[in-house]
Design an enzyme around this catalytic site. Structure first.
Site, mmCIF file in Angstrom:
data_model
loop_
_atom_site.group_PDB
_atom_site.id
_atom_site.type_symbol
_atom_site.label_atom_id
_atom_site.label_comp_id
_atom_site.label_asym_id
_atom_site.label_seq_id
_atom_site.Cartn_x
_atom_site.Cartn_y
_atom_site.Cartn_z
ATOM 1 C CG ASP A 44 -1.997 -1.011 1.155
ATOM 2 O OD1 ASP A 44 -2.718 -0.990 0.147
ATOM 3 O OD2 ASP A 44 -2.134 -1.825 2.088
ATOM 4 C CG MET A 146 -10.284 0.707 -2.540
ATOM 5 S SD MET A 146 -8.915 -0.246 -1.842
ATOM 6 C CE MET A 146 -8.971 0.250 -0.115
ATOM 7 C CG ASP A 181 -7.101 -3.357 -0.027
ATOM 8 O OD1 ASP A 181 -6.958 -3.681 1.157
ATOM 9 O OD2 ASP A 181 -6.346 -2.561 -0.625
HETATM 10 C C1 DX5 Z 1 -6.165 0.603 2.952
HETATM 11 C C2 DX5 Z 1 -5.255 -0.360 2.254
HETATM 12 C C3 DX5 Z 1 -5.408 -1.767 2.659
HETATM 13 C C4 DX5 Z 1 -5.092 -2.075 4.098
HETATM 14 C C5 DX5 Z 1 -6.058 -3.122 4.530
HETATM 15 O O1 DX5 Z 1 -6.027 1.854 2.384
HETATM 16 O O2 DX5 Z 1 -5.473 -0.311 0.850
HETATM 17 O O3 DX5 Z 1 -4.660 -2.642 1.813
HETATM 18 O O4 DX5 Z 1 -3.791 -2.535 4.317
HETATM 19 O O5 DX5 Z 1 -5.940 -3.267 5.877
HETATM 20 P P1 DX5 Z 1 -6.988 -4.138 6.715
HETATM 21 O O6 DX5 Z 1 -6.926 -5.531 6.184
HETATM 22 O O7 DX5 Z 1 -6.486 -3.989 8.096
HETATM 23 O O8 DX5 Z 1 -8.348 -3.522 6.504
HETATM 24 ZN ZN ZN Z 2 -4.445 -1.827 -0.433
#
Ligand code: DX5
Ligand code: ZN
Length: 234
Positions: A44, A146, A181
Site C-alpha cells: 500500500d 475497495m 481490500d
Molecule cells: C487501505 C489499504 C489496505 C489495508 C487493509 O487503504 O489499501 O490494503 O492494508 O488493511 P486491513 O486488512 O487492516 O483492513
Molecule cells: Zn491496499
C-alpha cells in the site's frame, strides 16, 4: 531473489498487506507468511494527497524485493500513478494498481504501465460505480474493489461494495482477477468470496493476529469454502 509467482495463479489467494506488519521486522514477518504459503504481497503506497496518510515507497520495496519470491502487488494510492509507475517497477513490483478517481484518461496510463512489463489493475473507492471503468475493463488484468476508504488499515468492511463485486464478477473474463481490500477477516472473507472475489487483501487480520501464518491459512480456507458454496459453482 528470483520471482516465482504470477498474477493468475493460484486462482484464489490471500495477499497479506505489508501495511499492518511491524516495519522493524519486515523481512522476518514476510518470510513467515511466505513459508506458510503466501504467493502475493500487497503493498500500500500512500502519498498524503490522494489519501490522508503517507506509508512507504520505492526504497522500502526495493529492499523487500531481495527477501521474497512473492508476487509484489503495488496498490498506488497516489495522485500521479503514471509519473511514478516506472520507479515502482524498477524497485521490483510485479503489478501496479492505480485508482480511477485520479485519472481522466485511463488508456494511456494502462498502456504505459503495461509497457514497463508488469500487469495492470484499476481500483474503485467505495463510492465509485462500476460504470467508471466499464469502457476499458477489457484492458486491465485486475480490478480492485475497495471495501474501506483507502488510507488506513484496521477499518470495518463496507458490505454495500459486495454489489459491485457481484456485478464485476459477471463482467470479468477468466484471465482477470477480482480483488477486494479492506476489513477482510474471518467474518467478511466468505461474503466477498461468495460474491465472486478471488484475491483477498488482508492486513490486520494477518499481521495483527497472534500467529500471522495460521491466520492467513485460515482465511484462505474460508475463501475456498465460500467459493465452493457460491451458487454458480454448484
Ligand atoms: C487501505 C489499504 C489496505 C489495508 C487493509 O487503504 O489499501 O490494503 O492494508 O488493511 P486491513 O486488512 O487492516 O483492513
Ligand atoms: Zn491496499
Amino acid at each position: 531473489m528470483s520471482r516465482e509467482f504470477r498474477l493468475t495463479a493460484p486462482a484464489i489467494r490471500v495477499a497479506p498487506s505489508v501495511l499492518s506488519a511491524d516495519f522493524a521486522r519486515l523481512a522476518e514477518q514476510i518470510a513467515a507468511v511466505e513459508t506458510a504459503g503466501a504467493t502475493m504481497l500487497h503493498l500500500d503506497v500512500m502519498d498524503g494527497h490522494f489519501v490522508p496518510n503517507i506509508s512507504f515507497g520505492v526504497p522500502v520495496i526495493k529492499s523487500l524485493r531481495k527477501y521474497t519470491k512473492c508476487f509484489l502487488d503495488a496498490h498506488l494510492m497516489i495522485a500521479e500513478p503514471k509519473r511514478y509507475a516506472e520507479a515502482f517497477v524498477n524497485a521490483g513490483c510485479d503489478h501496479i494498481t492505480f485508482h480511477i478517481e485520479v485519472i481522466q484518461e485511463p488508456r494511456p496510463v494502462i498502456e504505459h504501465i503495461r509497457s514497463l512489463g508488469v500487469s495492470v489493475g484499476v481500483s474503485l473507492n467505495p463510492s465509485t460505480p462500476v460504470s467508471a471503468i466499464t469502457n476499458f475493463l477489457d484492458h486491465v488484468d485486475l480490478v480492485l474493489v475497495m471495501s474501506v476508504w483507502p488510507g488506513f488499515g484496521g477499518q470495518s468492511f463496507i458490505p454495500d461494495v459486495l454489489n459491485k463485486v457481484k456485478e464485476l464478477h459477471t463482467r470479468l473474463g477468466p484471465h482477470q482477477r477480482l480483488q477486494i481490500d479492506g476489513g477482510i477477516d474471518d467474518k467478511t472473507i466468505g461474503l466477498a468470496a461468495a460474491a465472486g472475489a478471488d484475491t483477498f487483501v488482508a492486513g490486520t487480520a494477518v499481521f495483527g493476529a497472534p500467529d500471522p501464518p495460521q491466520a492467513m491459512q485460515r482465511l484462505h480456507q474460508l475463501a475456498i469454502q465460500a467459493h465452493k458454496r457460491s451458487p454458480e459453482n454448484g
